[in-house]
Design a protein around this motif. Structure first.
Motif, short mmCIF file in Angstrom:
data_model
loop_
_atom_site.label_atom_id
_atom_site.label_comp_id
_atom_site.label_asym_id
_atom_site.label_seq_id
_atom_site.Cartn_x
_atom_site.Cartn_y
_atom_site.Cartn_z
N ILE A 73 0.84 -1.20 0.00
CA ILE A 73 0.00 0.00 0.00
C ILE A 73 0.87 1.25 0.00
O ILE A 73 0.59 2.21 -0.72
CB ILE A 73 -0.98 -0.02 1.20
CG1 ILE A 73 -2.03 -1.09 0.97
CG2 ILE A 73 -1.63 1.34 1.39
CD1 ILE A 73 -2.94 -1.33 2.16
N MET A 74 1.93 1.26 0.79
CA MET A 74 2.83 2.42 0.82
C MET A 74 3.50 2.63 -0.54
O MET A 74 3.65 3.77 -0.98
CB MET A 74 3.89 2.25 1.90
CG MET A 74 3.37 2.39 3.30
SD MET A 74 2.76 4.04 3.66
CE MET A 74 4.27 4.97 3.62
N ASN A 75 3.89 1.56 -1.22
CA ASN A 75 4.48 1.69 -2.55
C ASN A 75 3.46 2.18 -3.56
O ASN A 75 3.79 2.95 -4.46
CB ASN A 75 5.09 0.37 -3.00
CG ASN A 75 6.38 0.07 -2.29
OD1 ASN A 75 7.08 0.96 -1.84
ND2 ASN A 75 6.69 -1.21 -2.17
N TRP A 76 2.23 1.73 -3.44
CA TRP A 76 1.18 2.14 -4.36
C TRP A 76 0.85 3.63 -4.19
O TRP A 76 0.58 4.32 -5.17
CB TRP A 76 -0.07 1.29 -4.10
CG TRP A 76 -1.20 1.63 -5.00
CD1 TRP A 76 -1.32 1.35 -6.33
CD2 TRP A 76 -2.39 2.32 -4.62
NE1 TRP A 76 -2.51 1.82 -6.79
CE2 TRP A 76 -3.19 2.42 -5.76
CE3 TRP A 76 -2.84 2.85 -3.42
CZ2 TRP A 76 -4.42 3.05 -5.75
CZ3 TRP A 76 -4.08 3.46 -3.40
CH2 TRP A 76 -4.86 3.56 -4.56
N LEU A 77 0.89 4.13 -2.95
CA LEU A 77 0.59 5.54 -2.69
C LEU A 77 1.72 6.47 -3.12
O LEU A 77 1.51 7.65 -3.30
CB LEU A 77 0.32 5.75 -1.19
CG LEU A 77 -0.96 5.14 -0.65
CD1 LEU A 77 -1.04 5.31 0.85
CD2 LEU A 77 -2.17 5.74 -1.33
N GLY A 78 2.89 5.94 -3.27
CA GLY A 78 4.04 6.78 -3.61
C GLY A 78 4.86 7.02 -2.35
O GLY A 78 4.40 6.83 -1.23
N PRO A 129 6.34 9.09 0.44
CA PRO A 129 6.25 10.40 1.12
C PRO A 129 7.63 10.81 1.65
O PRO A 129 8.59 10.04 1.57
CB PRO A 129 5.28 10.13 2.27
CG PRO A 129 5.43 8.69 2.56
CD PRO A 129 5.76 8.03 1.24
N PRO A 130 7.73 12.03 2.21
CA PRO A 130 9.00 12.43 2.84
C PRO A 130 9.42 11.42 3.91
O PRO A 130 8.58 10.74 4.51
CB PRO A 130 8.67 13.78 3.46
CG PRO A 130 7.51 14.29 2.68
CD PRO A 130 6.74 13.08 2.24
N LEU A 131 10.70 11.34 4.15
CA LEU A 131 11.27 10.29 4.99
C LEU A 131 10.68 10.25 6.40
O LEU A 131 10.33 9.18 6.89
CB LEU A 131 12.79 10.46 5.07
CG LEU A 131 13.54 9.38 5.84
CD1 LEU A 131 13.33 8.03 5.16
CD2 LEU A 131 15.00 9.70 5.94
N LEU A 132 10.56 11.40 7.05
CA LEU A 132 10.02 11.40 8.42
C LEU A 132 8.55 10.99 8.46
O LEU A 132 8.12 10.30 9.37
CB LEU A 132 10.21 12.77 9.08
CG LEU A 132 11.65 13.11 9.44
CD1 LEU A 132 11.74 14.51 10.01
CD2 LEU A 132 12.23 12.10 10.40
N LEU A 133 7.78 11.40 7.45
CA LEU A 133 6.38 10.99 7.38
C LEU A 133 6.28 9.48 7.14
O LEU A 133 5.46 8.79 7.76
CB LEU A 133 5.66 11.76 6.27
CG LEU A 133 4.18 11.41 6.07
CD1 LEU A 133 3.38 11.70 7.33
CD2 LEU A 133 3.63 12.17 4.89
N GLU A 134 7.11 8.98 6.26
CA GLU A 134 7.13 7.54 5.99
C GLU A 134 7.49 6.75 7.26
O GLU A 134 6.86 5.73 7.57
CB GLU A 134 8.11 7.23 4.88
CG GLU A 134 8.14 5.78 4.46
CD GLU A 134 9.09 5.54 3.30
OE1 GLU A 134 9.07 4.41 2.77
OE2 GLU A 134 9.86 6.44 2.91
N LEU A 135 8.48 7.23 7.99
CA LEU A 135 8.87 6.58 9.24
C LEU A 135 7.72 6.60 10.23
O LEU A 135 7.43 5.59 10.88
CB LEU A 135 10.10 7.28 9.83
CG LEU A 135 10.59 6.75 11.17
CD1 LEU A 135 11.08 5.32 11.02
CD2 LEU A 135 11.67 7.65 11.73
N GLY A 136 7.04 7.73 10.35
CA GLY A 136 5.90 7.83 11.25
C GLY A 136 4.78 6.87 10.87
O GLY A 136 4.15 6.26 11.74
N ILE A 137 4.52 6.75 9.58
CA ILE A 137 3.47 5.83 9.12
C ILE A 137 3.83 4.39 9.46
O ILE A 137 3.00 3.62 9.95
CB ILE A 137 3.23 6.00 7.61
CG1 ILE A 137 2.59 7.37 7.33
CG2 ILE A 137 2.35 4.88 7.06
CD1 ILE A 137 2.52 7.74 5.86
#
Length: 73
Positions: free
Chosen positions: A30-35, A37-45
């Motif tokens: 799902i994360m790959n499909w959404l594209g 995001p910035p590194l800190l946002l991705e880490l938070g998710i």
């Protein structure tokens, strides 16, 4: 109806060996499909998703690593 200790233990193994890898693959897909995001946002998710998966199974995992309470009866 409450689950017995042995059934909770069996469910916890099933969740960890089958459910968790499926959840990881689904989350990453799902994360790959959404594209990306910035590194800190991705880490938070990923941190949020890592904590979120265990909440529904809190009762199943509670006390599984301890001795069987029904063994002495």
């Amino acid at each position: 109806m409450a689950l017995s200790y042995k059934r909770r233990r069996w469910f916890s193994v099933l969740i960890l060996l089958v459910g968790l890898p499926l959840y990881i693959v689904l989350s990453i897909s799902i994360m790959n499909w959404l594209g990306r995001p910035p590194l800190l946002l991705e880490l938070g998710i990923y941190v949020a998703l890592g904590l979120l998966w265990a909440l529904p199974f809190k009762y199943v995992f509670r006390g599984v690593g301890q001795a069987d309470p029904d063994e002495g009866k």
